[in-house]
Design a protein around this motif. Structure first.
Motif, PDB file in Angstrom:
ATOM      1  N   ALA A  24      -2.735  17.127  20.151  1.00  8.60           N
ATOM      2  CA  ALA A  24      -2.327  15.849  20.735  1.00  8.60           C
ATOM      3  C   ALA A  24      -3.337  14.765  20.448  1.00  8.60           C
ATOM      4  N   ALA A  25      -4.628  15.171  20.342  1.00  3.12           N
ATOM      5  CA  ALA A  25      -5.686  14.195  20.112  1.00  3.12           C
ATOM      6  C   ALA A  25      -5.899  13.906  18.642  1.00  3.12           C
ATOM      7  N   ALA A  26      -5.217  14.635  17.755  1.00 10.59           N
ATOM      8  CA  ALA A  26      -5.419  14.438  16.321  1.00 10.59           C
ATOM      9  C   ALA A  26      -5.060  13.020  15.926  1.00 10.59           C
ATOM     10  N   PRO A  27      -5.776  12.445  14.956  1.00 12.29           N
ATOM     11  CA  PRO A  27      -5.486  11.077  14.526  1.00 12.29           C
ATOM     12  C   PRO A  27      -4.091  10.961  13.934  1.00 12.29           C
ATOM     13  N   ALA A  28      -3.578   9.751  13.941  1.00 12.37           N
ATOM     14  CA  ALA A  28      -2.203   9.524  13.501  1.00 12.37           C
ATOM     15  C   ALA A  28      -1.979   9.954  12.059  1.00 12.37           C
ATOM     16  N   TRP A  29      -3.047   9.765  11.191  1.00 10.10           N
ATOM     17  CA  TRP A  29      -2.852  10.086   9.778  1.00 10.10           C
ATOM     18  C   TRP A  29      -2.603  11.575   9.553  1.00 10.10           C
ATOM     19  N   ALA A  30      -3.075  12.436  10.504  1.00 10.88           N
ATOM     20  CA  ALA A  30      -2.926  13.875  10.324  1.00 10.88           C
ATOM     21  C   ALA A  30      -1.507  14.336  10.624  1.00 10.88           C
ATOM     22  N   ALA A  31      -0.724  13.502  11.268  1.00  7.99           N
ATOM     23  CA  ALA A  31       0.636  13.891  11.653  1.00  7.99           C
ATOM     24  C   ALA A  31       1.542  14.035  10.438  1.00  7.99           C
ATOM     25  N   LYS A  32       1.235  13.301   9.357  1.00  2.77           N
ATOM     26  CA  LYS A  32       2.051  13.356   8.157  1.00  2.77           C
ATOM     27  C   LYS A  32       1.156  13.611   6.949  1.00  2.77           C
ATOM     28  N   PRO A  33       1.676  14.297   5.955  1.00  2.00           N
ATOM     29  CA  PRO A  33       0.873  14.520   4.746  1.00  2.00           C
ATOM     30  C   PRO A  33       0.646  13.196   4.016  1.00  2.00           C
ATOM     31  N   TYR A  34      -0.544  13.021   3.489  1.00  2.46           N
ATOM     32  CA  TYR A  34      -0.867  11.792   2.757  1.00  2.46           C
ATOM     33  C   TYR A  34      -0.627  12.014   1.267  1.00  2.46           C
ATOM     34  N   PRO A  35       0.014  11.042   0.610  1.00  2.00           N
ATOM     35  CA  PRO A  35       0.615   9.812   1.149  1.00  2.00           C
ATOM     36  C   PRO A  35       2.096  10.009   1.417  1.00  2.00           C
ATOM     37  N   ASP A  36       2.625   9.247   2.365  1.00  2.00           N
ATOM     38  CA  ASP A  36       4.052   9.343   2.669  1.00  2.00           C
ATOM     39  C   ASP A  36       4.763   8.011   2.477  1.00  2.00           C
ATOM     40  N   ARG A  37       4.057   7.034   1.855  1.00  2.00           N
ATOM     41  CA  ARG A  37       4.669   5.745   1.531  1.00  2.00           C
ATOM     42  C   ARG A  37       3.884   5.104   0.382  1.00  2.00           C
ATOM     43  N   PRO A  38       4.371   4.008  -0.191  1.00  2.00           N
ATOM     44  CA  PRO A  38       3.701   3.385  -1.339  1.00  2.00           C
ATOM     45  C   PRO A  38       2.260   2.965  -1.053  1.00  2.00           C
ATOM     46  N   ILE A  39       1.451   2.981  -2.095  1.00  2.00           N
ATOM     47  CA  ILE A  39       0.036   2.610  -2.033  1.00  2.00           C
ATOM     48  C   ILE A  39      -0.158   1.332  -2.839  1.00  2.00           C
ATOM     49  N   THR A  40      -1.025   0.456  -2.357  1.00  2.00           N
ATOM     50  CA  THR A  40      -1.313  -0.799  -3.052  1.00  2.00           C
ATOM     51  C   THR A  40      -2.736  -0.778  -3.603  1.00  2.00           C
ATOM     52  N   LEU A  41      -2.861  -1.087  -4.899  1.00  2.00           N
ATOM     53  CA  LEU A  41      -4.168  -1.259  -5.532  1.00  2.00           C
ATOM     54  C   LEU A  41      -4.401  -2.758  -5.695  1.00  2.00           C
ATOM     55  N   VAL A  42      -5.419  -3.279  -5.045  1.00  2.00           N
ATOM     56  CA  VAL A  42      -5.729  -4.704  -5.144  1.00  2.00           C
ATOM     57  C   VAL A  42      -6.750  -4.928  -6.256  1.00  2.00           C
ATOM     58  N   VAL A  43      -6.435  -5.875  -7.135  1.00  2.00           N
ATOM     59  CA  VAL A  43      -7.325  -6.275  -8.227  1.00  2.00           C
ATOM     60  C   VAL A  43      -7.789  -7.701  -7.949  1.00  2.00           C
ATOM     61  N   GLY A  44      -9.073  -7.939  -8.060  1.00  2.00           N
ATOM     62  CA  GLY A  44      -9.613  -9.258  -7.741  1.00  2.00           C
ATOM     63  C   GLY A  44      -9.547 -10.263  -8.858  1.00  2.00           C
ATOM     64  N   TYR A  45      -8.888  -9.905  -9.956  1.00  2.00           N
ATOM     65  CA  TYR A  45      -8.789 -10.794 -11.114  1.00  2.00           C
ATOM     66  C   TYR A  45      -7.335 -10.999 -11.525  1.00  2.00           C
ATOM     67  N   ALA A  46      -7.118 -11.976 -12.398  1.00  2.00           N
ATOM     68  CA  ALA A  46      -5.776 -12.283 -12.869  1.00  2.00           C
ATOM     69  C   ALA A  46      -5.253 -11.179 -13.782  1.00  2.00           C
ATOM     70  N   ALA A  47      -3.952 -11.146 -13.951  1.00  2.00           N
ATOM     71  CA  ALA A  47      -3.325 -10.178 -14.850  1.00  2.00           C
ATOM     72  C   ALA A  47      -3.784 -10.412 -16.282  1.00  2.00           C
ATOM     73  N   GLY A  48      -3.947  -9.320 -17.022  1.00  2.00           N
ATOM     74  CA  GLY A  48      -4.311  -9.425 -18.426  1.00  2.00           C
ATOM     75  C   GLY A  48      -5.746  -9.086 -18.727  1.00  2.00           C
ATOM     76  N   GLY A  49      -6.634  -9.155 -17.726  1.00  2.00           N
ATOM     77  CA  GLY A  49      -8.027  -8.811 -17.929  1.00  2.00           C
ATOM     78  C   GLY A  49      -8.235  -7.303 -17.885  1.00  2.00           C
ATOM     79  N   ALA A  50      -9.460  -6.863 -18.200  1.00  2.00           N
ATOM     80  CA  ALA A  50      -9.746  -5.430 -18.273  1.00  2.00           C
ATOM     81  C   ALA A  50      -9.545  -4.730 -16.937  1.00  2.00           C
ATOM     82  N   THR A  51      -9.950  -5.367 -15.828  1.00  2.00           N
ATOM     83  CA  THR A  51      -9.784  -4.742 -14.508  1.00  2.00           C
ATOM     84  C   THR A  51      -8.309  -4.515 -14.218  1.00  2.00           C
ATOM     85  N   ASP A  52      -7.490  -5.502 -14.552  1.00  2.00           N
ATOM     86  CA  ASP A  52      -6.051  -5.390 -14.330  1.00  2.00           C
ATOM     87  C   ASP A  52      -5.443  -4.311 -15.221  1.00  2.00           C
ATOM     88  N   ILE A  53      -5.905  -4.251 -16.464  1.00  2.00           N
ATOM     89  CA  ILE A  53      -5.360  -3.264 -17.403  1.00  2.00           C
ATOM     90  C   ILE A  53      -5.635  -1.841 -16.922  1.00  2.00           C
TER      91      ILE A  53
END
Length: 332
Positions: A24-53
């Motif tokens: 009952a005390a287990a954290p919420a994330w343990a209730a479901k296997p990870y991941p159970d929904r889409p994940i977002t990767l944030v890039v701090g630069y514009a599209a087309g640069g090496a980080t984005d690629i």
């Protein structure tokens, strides 16, 4: 025997109750296997640069390993600091991640004040890739070698321009290091990402750039940009005819850009470990290895763990902090 039986039953009931309380005390994330929904990767630069690629290449491979959609979002500005700040304040549940880079370790010293802490505000997951930088010039310039570049800069002090993906990026500091070693006066022109900078370099609005290899390589291969040097200790298989800067008279000139995955501080260790496992499986896949080779990326050395990545981050902060201070650079 009856007494023993009663005691055993009472102990079993107590144990069952204790286990129930733990569940009952287990954290919420343990209730479901990870991941159970889409994940977002944030890039701090514009599209087309090496980080984005590299983010988009890894997003596709991670999605296959994790069984969930991985979406890349570009949050540009302030040499990737805006994207980093957004993720540092995100819920520490593994569903909003940041593609950090060498720039974030440089920014620790470059900026007098930041609204996030790249060490305390994040949990390292692992390295994604490393790349050298490549010195490219607009083909209209009468420059075909590094020595001609130096001579041209000295003949036109303050007029030869060098673009970058932002103040304090490895692209910028490659140029600053070059200026320090050659005693040249080259005008730095910062952009909001490598993509826009390369676009203006192609158009002739700026003269040169120490770009991350992947974003300029297609233009070099198409003869739209002229490559005259690489910042790696050895020549690259993708550009075997382009000499290193060390070969061109600048000993010990060695700059390696890198990209890594981090999560907001407080993200549960099982989630970090799951992401690291998926990351290393992706790096071992033939499909990603082929994409890396074609794009000029290099897979990180193994072991590639959260701990080894944390050590690299600490080392890079010290290394680039010394360069920033020596060049007396400040972004604000």
């Amino acid at each position: 025997m009856k007494t023993f039986g009663k005691r055993w039953t009472a102990a079993a009931v107590a144990l069952s109750g204790a286990l129930g309380a733990l569940v009952a005390a287990a954290p919420a994330w343990a209730a479901k296997p990870y991941p159970d929904r889409p994940i977002t990767l944030v890039v701090g630069y514009a599209a087309g640069g090496a980080t984005d690629i590299v983010a988009r290449l890894m997003a596709k491979s991670l999605a296959e390993e994790l069984g969930q959609t991985v979406v890349v979002e570009n949050k540009t500005g302030a040499n990737s600091n805006i994207g980093a700040e957004i993720v540092s304040r995100a819920a520490p549940d593994g569903y909003t991640l940041y593609v950090g880079s060498i720039a974030n370790t440089i920014n620790r010293t470059l900026y007098s004040q930041l609204n996030y802490d790249f060490v305390k505000g994040f949990e390292p997951v692992g390295l994604l890739a490393t790349i050298p930088n490549i010195l490219v010039v607009n083909p209209k310039l009468p420059i075909k070698t590094v020595q001609e570049y130096i001579a041209y800069a000295k003949q036109h002090p303050g007029k030869l321009t060098c673009a970058s993906s932002g103040s304090g990026s490895s692209i910028h500091l490659s140029c600053e290091l070059f200026k320090m070693k050659t005693g040249t006066d080259i005008l730095h022109v910062p952009y909001r990402g490598s993509g826009p900078a390369v676009a203006d370099l192609l158009g002739g609005q700026v003269d040169s750039m120490f770009d991350n290899l992947p974003s300029s390589l297609p233009h070099v291969q198409a003869n739209k940009l002229r490559a005259i040097g690489v910042t790696s200790p050895q020549r690259l298989p993708t550009t075997p005819d382009v000499p290193t800067l060390a070969e061109s008279g600048l000993p010990d000139f060695d700059v390696e850009s890198w990209f890594g995955l981090v999560a907001p501080a407080g993200t549960p260790r099982p989630v970090i470990d799951r992401l690291n496992q998926a990351l290393n499986k992706a790096l071992a896949s033939p499909a990603l290895q082929t994409s890396y080779k074609q794009g000029g990326f290099f897979a990180p050395q193994q072991p590639n763990t959260p701990a080894t990545f944390a050590k690299k981050i600490a080392s890079e902060i010290d290394k680039w902090g010394a360069v920033v201070k020596n060049a007396n650079l400040k972004a604000n």
